[in-house]
Design a protein around this motif. Structure first.
Motif: not given
Length: 154
Positions: A101-108, A115-130
């Protein structure tokens, strides 16, 4: 960078994020590889050492070194398999769950100043991979996507 192909941008960004994250993880006596192993255990539950090596796509010897380090810090526990005494079953400890849990927080935190919407970036990358996996359904691509923790059911 304006002339770089997308693949180079993605791989450079990935290396920079991983390097910054490893710097933060070092203070917790962790590595990126260790966090990946702990994530797999958190999703899949107790798993044999050899299966972990296959999922993470490393040699058994490399997995052994990673597990030795994680075990020394109390993040994982290894025990002989009751069904096959030659194998070891690896499980995440309570301390390991907390540390993950702490490591996940460090990644954030690594991505917070960007200055990027990281939640949106994650969704876009997941979509790209799929989508790339769907369009290139080779055995190697399917194995890569299937090995991603939490992706098997998606």
């Amino acid at each position: 960078m304006e002339r770089w192909p997308t693949g180079r941008l993605l791989s450079t960004a990935a290396r920079l994020v991983e390097h910054a994250w490893n710097e933060k993880l070092r203070g917790m006596d962790l590595t990126h590889a260790g966090v990946i192993v702990m994530e797999v255990l958190a999703v899949n539950g107790p798993t044999t050492q050899s299966t972990l090596a296959q999922i993470v796509r490393v040699q058994a010897q490399t997995m052994g070194k990673t597990l030795t380090r994680l075990e020394a810090h109390g993040h994982v526990r290894r025990a002989r398999s009751v069904s096959d005494r030659r194998s070891q079953v690896v499980s995440l400890t309570e301390a390991g769950e907390h540390t993950l849990g702490l490591a996940t927080q460090l990644e954030r935190e690594v991505l917070a100043p960007v200055p990027v919407d990281t939640a949106k970036l994650r969704r876009e990358l997941q979509s790209l991979v799929r989508e790339l996996a769907n369009n290139h359904s080779s055995a190697v691509v399917n194995d890569i996507v299937a090995a991603a923790p939490g992706e098997a059911s998606n």
